[in-house]
Write a protein that holds these residues in place. Structure first.
Motif, short mmCIF file in Angstrom:
data_model
loop_
_atom_site.label_atom_id
_atom_site.label_comp_id
_atom_site.label_asym_id
_atom_site.label_seq_id
_atom_site.Cartn_x
_atom_site.Cartn_y
_atom_site.Cartn_z
N THR B 34 -0.10 -10.51 2.55
CA THR B 34 -1.02 -10.38 3.68
C THR B 34 -0.44 -9.49 4.76
OG1 THR B 34 -0.10 -12.46 4.47
CG2 THR B 34 -2.28 -12.57 3.48
N ILE B 37 0.13 -3.25 3.48
CA ILE B 37 -1.09 -2.46 3.30
C ILE B 37 -1.03 -1.79 1.93
CG2 ILE B 37 -2.30 -0.38 4.07
CD1 ILE B 37 -2.83 -2.63 5.93
N THR B 43 -6.71 1.48 2.58
CA THR B 43 -6.37 0.95 3.91
C THR B 43 -6.50 -0.57 4.02
OG1 THR B 43 -8.54 0.99 4.99
CG2 THR B 43 -7.30 3.06 4.95
N MET B 44 -6.68 -1.24 2.89
CA MET B 44 -6.82 -2.70 2.98
C MET B 44 -5.48 -3.39 2.82
SD MET B 44 -10.29 -3.11 0.81
CE MET B 44 -10.58 -4.84 0.82
N VAL B 45 -5.46 -4.65 3.25
CA VAL B 45 -4.27 -5.46 3.06
C VAL B 45 -4.12 -5.74 1.56
CG1 VAL B 45 -3.28 -7.73 3.53
CG2 VAL B 45 -4.43 -6.48 5.35
N ASP B 47 -3.19 -8.20 -0.15
CA ASP B 47 -3.74 -9.48 -0.59
C ASP B 47 -5.23 -9.41 -0.86
OD1 ASP B 47 -3.70 -12.34 -1.02
OD2 ASP B 47 -4.77 -12.46 0.88
N THR B 48 -5.95 -8.60 -0.10
CA THR B 48 -7.40 -8.57 -0.27
C THR B 48 -7.86 -7.43 -1.16
OG1 THR B 48 -7.59 -7.30 1.77
CG2 THR B 48 -7.88 -9.66 1.94
N CYS B 49 -6.98 -6.45 -1.42
CA CYS B 49 -7.41 -5.29 -2.20
C CYS B 49 -7.47 -5.64 -3.69
CB CYS B 49 -6.48 -4.10 -1.98
SG CYS B 49 -7.08 -2.62 -2.78
N ALA B 88 1.36 -4.16 7.61
CA ALA B 88 0.00 -4.32 8.12
C ALA B 88 -0.06 -4.40 9.63
CB ALA B 88 -0.64 -5.57 7.52
#
Lengths: 668, 163
Positions: B34, B37, B43-45, B47-49, B88
């Motif tokens: 988290t 990047i 450009t997403m973190v 953990d979420t990409c 991040a």
């Protein structure tokens, strides 16, 4: 038709510049003929931008791929609905959309001011036409939506598959309505500075415009969040992407403005501050438009690199310098009757609210531009992402929530000690009980507990306030509680509309806190027949199917049966879509929504043995959208035409002219 | 009656909202991902990409955790590979500290400024004659009593009727 569009833009540019000048001449000389010319000029600009817009619609709908814009963003197989959305899908089209909306708003302003505000209206229209000229200049020379390709391609490039979502109709349109709507109060503020008519006339004449713009800014942000939630497929609705921040900042400052103008209207104070706030809001709107188009900051959904950056920067610079220059010039006349009866009063709590809102906007702004600053100062590229924004804005927003609870409990002018004790006692006791109950229920995280305490404080203080009003009415007019409640709200719509908006905001805050504090996540790779668990849910992977959609897309869908503690609840169908127009497949998340929580499934990948899934439980996300609906409802109540308001304004304005104030049939 | 039902309602509402469970555990890959990047350009973190790059980075994080490395060591490794932009959020040292501190300094300064401005306005308010009520003709009865009653009624009025 394409040539007509091009000609309309260039002529529109000339007319916009011309109308800006004529408006000033009309105001200076005050000759009826010039006024009429100025007004017709605005109509002509609106007519011409409408023609240009129709031409672009025509080019898109009839697949004129020799137009670079049409080639870039559409294709033969795009459905008619999404063909319409192509209008604002790209840089050039969205600028035309801006210009088109602005010219229509200018026509509405003409209509509203035909019998009143004769002194400042021409200047406000002049400011609007200057902004219009800026956008027309871009459309004519820098970012031409009708630019032709040397060849006529047989098919277009296609719309980015991520944009093929209903969000494409709700998010950009509402956001643009909000952005452009802000231009109207800004123009009237500038007109007040230019003419020196610095009483609250300009604020009262634009009250509904401000609410209108604010409502659509709110909706733009919310629809954006919802779109991200269902389409970007990472389980969340807000990622602090620079572009999200870009639309959030003007909302924050506009919210501050909505509150601080009340003090000017009631007490004649904060004249300079209000002008500063609307100036900042407008500049942030232009900044937001700039951020999405300049390629300065990397972002999920920017319009890509373009050469528009310097123009927007220049325009922002000119606006800022001119605005501040005019403000300084008028400063001696803006000295207001700044007097207070007490440090503890509604007025001071509004000032604190402004401090926090502008402070939050500043924090977001600094975080957004800091990568650029860092590179300039240290030569090091850095990222300012969600962890920063969450930890910096978190405390500020909690402070704001606290103020939302405190504000209604403190009277205008002064609050006596008895007053305060009487007002604060019930909400505080209630908050304490709730907090203790939560603590007993096992909630130990201080931050979350504080958030719950503050939310309950706000709700109880608003309920208390409403209840007292209802009780008074019930006693004095011998009405039942329900009619008393309806009459109470109806008799002071701005006030109770505002409270309803506050409740909407608190519902959203509750959703945001709950979905962050209590979320759960699980990943698993499953063979058909296998299942995975998350909290009480069991998800069983049944099968994978693959079928074409239209001519250009293929969809891979996984079917999962869900049970909750043994009870079967139906299926989820997370999928991925492959499009010939894009290298990356697009996740189609599958969500089962209840008021308690969302079960949110993503299909991450698959091979011959099985498929892998990412599943989230996002508690109470539905309340974010419910809160949004409450916010819309409250704003509409606050905007609703009000006979009492008219009377009050007639008295307040000393019956200066025929200014009966505020069009009844605004676009509200 | 009304009051009690409102209390009960809001109480029930909040109890219903508060089914939660705090989690505390050892270092997980999520704790690290988290704060990183994804370097695929999204450009997403991490953990979420959803992309391959993020998956590789997550795998590397998991491996380093199993080797017993601390969060700081792992983040340090990624910084040495990609530069500071992989983090991040900016580090809380050196020049980067400004972005963490300045917003709060600005708000604190604004708060102090507002306090002093308000205090001046209150002085002015006290120095000036009572703006509204002083212009009313004085009644026959004692001024103090009148003022007290006026204040009382005005407070009630402004609480119940004001906008």
């Amino acid at each position: 038709m394409i040539e007509i569009g091009k000609i309309a833009i260039v002529t529109g540019l000339i007319f916009a510049a011309f109308t800006a000048v004529v408006n000033i001449m009309a105001a200076r000389s005050n000759t009826t003929a010039l006024h009429r010319t100025a007004r017709r000029g605005v109509l002509a600009v609106a007519g011409l931008t409408t023609i240009a817009s129709i031409a672009l619609f025509y080019a898109i709908l009839s697949h004129k791929f020799q137009v670079a814009y049409v080639y870039q963003y559409s294709a033969m197989d795009l459905s008619t609905a999404y063909l319409i959305s192509v209008f604002w899908a790209g840089n050039e089209g969205s600028l035309l959309f801006w210009a088109w909306l602005l010219s229509i708003f200018a026509v509405i302003v003409i209509y509203q001011t035909r019998n009143r505000n004769k002194e400042i209206a021409p200047y406000a229209l002049c400011v609007m036409m200057v902004v219009q000229t800026f956008f027309m200049l871009l459309l004519a020379f820098v970012s031409d939506p009708f630019r032709l390709l040397p060849v006529v391609p047989p098919d277009g490039n296609g719309l980015n598959p991520l944009l093929e979502n209903p969000g494409m109709f709700t998010h950009p349109t509402t956001l643009f309505l909000g952005y452009v709507g802000i231009t109207v109060p800004f123009a009237f503020a500038m007109a007040a500075l230019i003419t020196g008519k610095l009483n609250d006339q300009w604020i009262r004449s634009t009250r509904r415009w401000t609410l209108f713009a604010w409502l659509f800014l709110s909706l733009g942000n919310l629809f954006g969040a919802q779109w991200a939630y269902v389409e970007l497929g990472w389980g969340g609705y807000w990622a602090w992407d620079p572009v999200e921040s870009a639309s959030f900042m003007p909302w924050l400052v506009a919210t501050g403005y909505l509150h601080s103008v009340m003090i000017q209207q009631r007490r004649g104070m904060l004249k300079v501050w209000n002008i500063v706030l609307i100036l900042i809001t407008f500049i942030l709107v232009i900044f937001g438009t700039f951020l999405t188009r300049s390629g300065v900051l990397a972002s999920v959904h920017s319009f890509g690199q373009s050469n528009l950056g310097p123009f927007f920067l220049g325009f922002m610079g000119i606006t800022l310098v001119y605005g501040i220059g005019m403000l300084v010039y008028r400063l001696p006349e803006l000295k207001s009757e700044n007097e207070l009866d007490s440090l503890v009063s509604r007025e001071s709590s509004f000032l604190l609210n402004n401090l926090f809102l502008v402070g939050a906007a500043f924090a977001v702004f600094l975080g957004t531009v800091f990568p650029v600053i860092s590179e300039a100062v240290r030569g090091v590229k850095i990222t300012v992402g969600p962890p920063f924004f969450n930890s910096v804005t978190g405390p500020i927003f909690l402070g704001l929530i606290a103020l939302m609870g405190v504000c209604p409990l403190i009277g205008w002018r002064r609050a006596s000690k008895d007053n305060l004790i009487r007002n604060f006692m019930y909400p505080l006791v209630l908050t304490l009980i709730i907090t203790l109950a939560l603590f007993a229920a096992g909630q130990r995280e201080g931050y979350v507990l504080l958030a719950w305490a503050l939310c309950s404080f706000v709700i109880s203080s608003i309920l208390l306030e409403v209840f007292r009003g209802v009780r008074t009415r019930h006693r004095t007019r011998i009405q039942g509680y329900v009619p008393a409640f309806v009459h109470l709200v109806w008799s002071n719509k701005p006030r109770y509309g505002g409270y309803i908006v506050h409740i909407g905001i608190i519902l959203m805050a509750i959703a945001i806190v709950a979905s962050n504090a209590y979320k759960a996540e699980a990943t698993a790779t499953l063979a058909p027949g296998q299942s995975m668990n998350i909290r009480n849910y069991t998800l069983t992977y049944d099968n994978l199917s693959n079928y074409p959609v239209g001519t250009s897309r293929n969809i891979v869908v996984a079917t999962m049966t869900i049970t909750n503690s043994g009870e079967e609840l139906g299926i989820l169908t997370p999928a991925k879509t492959f499009s010939i127009h894009s290298e990356q497949p697009v996740s189609e998340v599958s969500i089962r929504t209840t008021l308690k929580e969302d079960l949110y499934a993503i299909l991450s990948g698959w091979d011959k043995d099985g498929a892998s899934f990412k599943v989230f439980i996002n508690p109470m996300v539905a309340w974010l959208w419910i809160g949004g609906a409450v916010l819309i409802f409250g704003t509409i109540i606050a905007m609703w035409p009000d006979a009492r308001e008219k009377r009050r304004e007639l008295l307040g304005s000393g019956l200066s002219d025929k200014s009966v104030e505020e069009e009844e049939n605004d676009e509200a | 009656m009304m009051r009690r039902s409102i209390v009960a309602l809001s109480f029930a509402l909040f109890l219903a909202f508060s089914a939660g469970m705090p989690v505390l555990a050892d270092l997980t890959s999520k704790d690290v991902t988290t704060e990183l990047i994804c370097q695929c350009g999204c450009t997403m973190v991490v953990d979420t990409c959803d992309c391959g790059t993020a998956a590789d980075m997550t795998a590397l994080v998991t491996q380093k955790i199993s080797e017993g490395q601390s969060k700081e060591q792992i983040l340090g490794y990624f910084v040495s590979q990609y530069g500071e932009k992989v983090l991040a959020a900016p580090t809380k040292k050196g020049f980067n500290l400004t972005v963490w501190i300045v917003p709060f300094v600005a708000i604190a300064t604004g708060g102090v400024a507002i306090y002093f401005i308000l205090r001046r306005w209150v002085w002015k308010g006290k120095a000036a004659p009572e703006p509204v009520e002083a212009e009313q003709p004085e009644p026959e009865e004692s001024t103090d009593e009148y003022r007290r009653r006026f204040r009382e009624e005005f407070d009630r009025f402004s609480r119940e009727e004001e906008k």
